[in-house]
Design a protein around this motif. Sequence first.
Motif, PDB file in Angstrom:
ATOM      1  N   GLU A  49       0.801  -1.229   0.000  1.00 17.14           N
ATOM      2  CA  GLU A  49       0.000   0.000   0.000  1.00 17.14           C
ATOM      3  C   GLU A  49       0.837   1.284   0.000  1.00 17.14           C
ATOM      4  OE1 GLU A  49      -3.050   0.393   2.994  1.00 17.14           O
ATOM      5  OE2 GLU A  49      -3.991   2.033   1.897  1.00 17.14           O
ATOM      6  N   ARG A  50       2.051   1.215   0.590  1.00 19.93           N
ATOM      7  CA  ARG A  50       2.908   2.427   0.634  1.00 19.93           C
ATOM      8  C   ARG A  50       4.323   1.991   0.250  1.00 19.93           C
ATOM      9  NH1 ARG A  50       7.330   3.162   2.313  1.00 19.93           N
ATOM     10  NH2 ARG A  50       7.401   3.502   4.535  1.00 19.93           N
ATOM     11  N   ILE A  51       4.514   1.826  -1.056  1.00 22.29           N
ATOM     12  CA  ILE A  51       5.820   1.331  -1.522  1.00 22.29           C
ATOM     13  C   ILE A  51       6.769   2.526  -1.646  1.00 22.29           C
ATOM     14  CG2 ILE A  51       7.021   0.247  -3.472  1.00 22.29           C
ATOM     15  CD1 ILE A  51       5.454  -1.724  -1.681  1.00 22.29           C
ATOM     16  N   GLY A  75      13.770  -7.463  -2.483  1.00 23.27           N
ATOM     17  CA  GLY A  75      14.986  -6.652  -2.344  1.00 23.27           C
ATOM     18  C   GLY A  75      15.500  -6.624  -0.913  1.00 23.27           C
ATOM     19  N   LYS A  76      14.577  -6.467   0.036  1.00 20.84           N
ATOM     20  CA  LYS A  76      14.998  -6.410   1.450  1.00 20.84           C
ATOM     21  C   LYS A  76      15.661  -7.730   1.844  1.00 20.84           C
ATOM     22  CE  LYS A  76      13.215  -2.372   2.938  1.00 20.84           C
ATOM     23  NZ  LYS A  76      13.780  -1.343   3.794  1.00 20.84           N
ATOM     24  N   LEU A  77      15.073  -8.834   1.389  1.00 23.94           N
ATOM     25  CA  LEU A  77      15.641 -10.132   1.791  1.00 23.94           C
ATOM     26  C   LEU A  77      16.960 -10.419   1.070  1.00 23.94           C
ATOM     27  CD1 LEU A  77      12.352 -12.145   2.281  1.00 23.94           C
ATOM     28  CD2 LEU A  77      14.062 -11.655   4.033  1.00 23.94           C
ATOM     29  N   PHE A 110       7.450  -6.322   8.973  1.00 22.67           N
ATOM     30  CA  PHE A 110       6.415  -5.597   8.207  1.00 22.67           C
ATOM     31  C   PHE A 110       7.098  -4.485   7.417  1.00 22.67           C
ATOM     32  CE2 PHE A 110       2.024  -6.731   9.493  1.00 22.67           C
ATOM     33  CZ  PHE A 110       2.325  -7.764  10.351  1.00 22.67           C
ATOM     34  N   GLU A 111       6.729  -4.382   6.165  1.00 21.33           N
ATOM     35  CA  GLU A 111       7.392  -3.424   5.287  1.00 21.33           C
ATOM     36  C   GLU A 111       6.378  -2.732   4.381  1.00 21.33           C
ATOM     37  OE1 GLU A 111      10.988  -3.215   5.461  1.00 21.33           O
ATOM     38  OE2 GLU A 111      10.526  -1.365   4.386  1.00 21.33           O
ATOM     39  N   ASP A 112       6.452  -1.435   4.350  1.00 23.61           N
ATOM     40  CA  ASP A 112       5.704  -0.612   3.394  1.00 23.61           C
ATOM     41  C   ASP A 112       4.189  -0.858   3.414  1.00 23.61           C
ATOM     42  OD1 ASP A 112       8.211   0.329   2.943  1.00 23.61           O
ATOM     43  OD2 ASP A 112       8.227   0.001   0.785  1.00 23.61           O
ATOM     44  N   PHE A 113       3.637  -1.013   4.616  1.00 23.16           N
ATOM     45  CA  PHE A 113       2.182  -0.968   4.802  1.00 23.16           C
ATOM     46  C   PHE A 113       1.777   0.513   4.898  1.00 23.16           C
ATOM     47  CE2 PHE A 113       0.432  -5.230   5.889  1.00 23.16           C
ATOM     48  CZ  PHE A 113       1.597  -5.961   5.752  1.00 23.16           C
ATOM     49  N   ASP A 163       9.848  -2.244   9.984  1.00 19.15           N
ATOM     50  CA  ASP A 163      11.103  -1.643   9.538  1.00 19.15           C
ATOM     51  C   ASP A 163      10.960  -0.140   9.280  1.00 19.15           C
ATOM     52  OD1 ASP A 163      13.768  -1.745   8.617  1.00 19.15           O
ATOM     53  OD2 ASP A 163      13.067  -1.850   6.541  1.00 19.15           O
ATOM     54  N   ASP A 164       9.814   0.259   8.730  1.00 18.46           N
ATOM     55  CA  ASP A 164       9.645   1.677   8.381  1.00 18.46           C
ATOM     56  C   ASP A 164       9.553   2.550   9.625  1.00 18.46           C
ATOM     57  OD1 ASP A 164       9.464   1.377   5.456  1.00 18.46           O
ATOM     58  OD2 ASP A 164       7.764   0.120   6.007  1.00 18.46           O
ATOM     59  N   ILE A 165       9.015   1.974  10.703  1.00 15.37           N
ATOM     60  CA  ILE A 165       8.915   2.733  11.956  1.00 15.37           C
ATOM     61  C   ILE A 165      10.207   2.543  12.754  1.00 15.37           C
ATOM     62  CG2 ILE A 165       7.635   3.035  14.117  1.00 15.37           C
ATOM     63  CD1 ILE A 165       5.147   1.832  12.630  1.00 15.37           C
TER      64      ILE A 165
HETATM   65 MG    MG Z   1      10.123   0.515   3.726  1.00 18.19          MG
END
Ligand code: MG
Length: 542
Positions: A133-135, A151-153, A223-226, A247-249
């Motif tokens: 949802e928020r890439i 990519g992250k992995l 969790f990534e890019d929610f 990760d984003d937080i």
């Molecule tokens: Mg991110």
Amino acid sequence: MNIFQGTAFTLEERQIMGIQGLMPAAILTQEEQMVRVMTNFYKRSNDLDRYIYLMALQERNERLFYRVLCEHTEEMMPIVYTPTVGQACQEYGVTFRKPRGLFLSINDKGHLFEMMCNWPEQDVKAIVVTDGERILGLGDLGSYGMGIPVGKLSLYTALGGIVPEQCLPILLDVGTNNEKLLNDPLYIGLKRPRVKGQEYDDFVEEFMTSAVRKYGQNCLIQFEDFGNHNAFRFLEKYRDRYCTFNDDIQGTASVAAAGVFAALRITGKKLSDNVFVFQGAGEASIGIAQLIALAMEEEGTSTEEARSKIWMVDSRGLIVKNRPKGGVSGHKVDFAKDHEPVDKLEDVVSKLKPTVLIGAAAVPGAFTTKILKEMGEFNKRPVIFALSNPTSMSECTAEQAYQATEGRCVFASGSPFSPVQLNGKLYHPGQGNNAYIFPGVALGIIACGVRHVEDKIFLHSAKALADMVTQENLDEGRVYPPLNLIREVSVQIATKLAEDVYREGLATTYPEPANKEEFIRSHIYEPDYECFVPETWPWPQN
Ligand SMILES: [Mg+2]
Ligand SMILES: NC(=O)C1=CN([C@@H]2O[C@H](COP(=O)(O)OP(=O)(O)OC[C@H]3O[C@@H](n4cnc5c(N)ncnc54)[C@H](OP(=O)(O)O)[C@@H]3O)[C@@H](O)[C@H]2O)C=CC1
Ligand SMILES: CC(=O)C(=O)O
């Protein structure tokens, strides 16, 4: 598991495997194969083509792919990660060759566990999951967002040394609200509006319980890019039940705090002597603000005073109590001030005279020349972090920041900028990206069998990262160690984590290793080729 080694298979291996003649006679070393990879890499005329080439290599010869990433980290990261991965996600329908990762759609609800059983690897220790949802700062990319967990992995393995088979990228497909994708004939996901409310929450809940049922309570779920309306909720909901972090937080908080800690050695200020202004009050900004406040509290500042030093601007202007443009909700409340409303960032900066300016709102160019120049007027060494990704979303370029402040600013950005030459001096902007943090944190968590990821882990990781910045780095304008040391950064972060979690009884891997650094190093995956010739070859004949 991908065991293909191509022309590096020895004659014996070719005979044992029955593949002699299925490849040319020359037997190459991995180093020689790397020369071919790099030659092909440079022949590509643009970064998206380089991305496609590297993804194909990952598919074909995984160890060679990781060897290339490990040895050419600085050159490869902008391709497999931000900024190019952003473009790859936007164009996933075209770049799509072979599916990578697990796609779980809302149509599969009730069967997620069985679908996880379709994944060929059994010993998964880390999942990176997104719902697309928020890439980055690019918005809702639906199923095209799979490029991000992949990519992250890749960085889990290349930078954190985590075994590739233990990593599982997952895309939760609940539809997309992106009209362009809904009309895109090549779109790979469900063409329907995003599922919301209870049905969405139940789906994520089923995903979490299925993942743990299949891979165990210790399986790390990143969790990534929610979207932020879900990211904060899920973090609160799951942080004590599962081994999970956002990760984003949290990862972003840690890398930004590390940059600030290192910058203090340049500015000579105490943390609590600073005035912070954030452009953005979402996952990244709130995460950073909370961690900076926690760091001030650890130094003896009261919670109230710590928060009073941190000012935030969201899409409706400065976050003040009782603002006419609507209320203040969620975690923003902690940082809302008794102050008159101020709409524009330029006016906020003029009035508050911040010492540290951090952008994470995906508003490109938000740090105007006027703002940058004022930062230079208010401060001998202004700290300016333009953290939005990808590069096209950056608040300013490194060159703009150095030019407007006559090279005096301490600058970092979410996506990489090349060094800047100004008045005969070369400045090296730092990459303030959570990639400095999550691989090391994941390595430590997996090695030690940590069950819950506490905020302290991110604060201590920030300190471990900042401690690795040398005086020479600072003199060059860097607040992070150079990217070619990032694997060592991960080892140091994981070692610190191991020391903490064993001391505090939070580790479940026993016996407790006496030497934590050695223990962590023993977990590191090396992409050297395996030997497939049994010791007894040729087999003795009766
Ligand atoms: Mg991110
Ligand atoms: N460098 C790094 O490691 C990382 C960088 N990022 C980057 O940070 C950016 C934001 O991510 P994230 O925090 O997760 O996103 P969120 O959607 O959670 O937050 C975005 C924030 O920006 C605010 N905003 C939007 N428009 C404006 C505007 N015109 N003026 C001021 N504020 C505005 C929003 O305001 P409102 O609350 O009113 O909607 C919101 O608070 C992305 O580009 C992302 O790639 C993210 C994580 C890591
Ligand atoms: C780096 C990262 O996680 C982001 O921009 O979302």
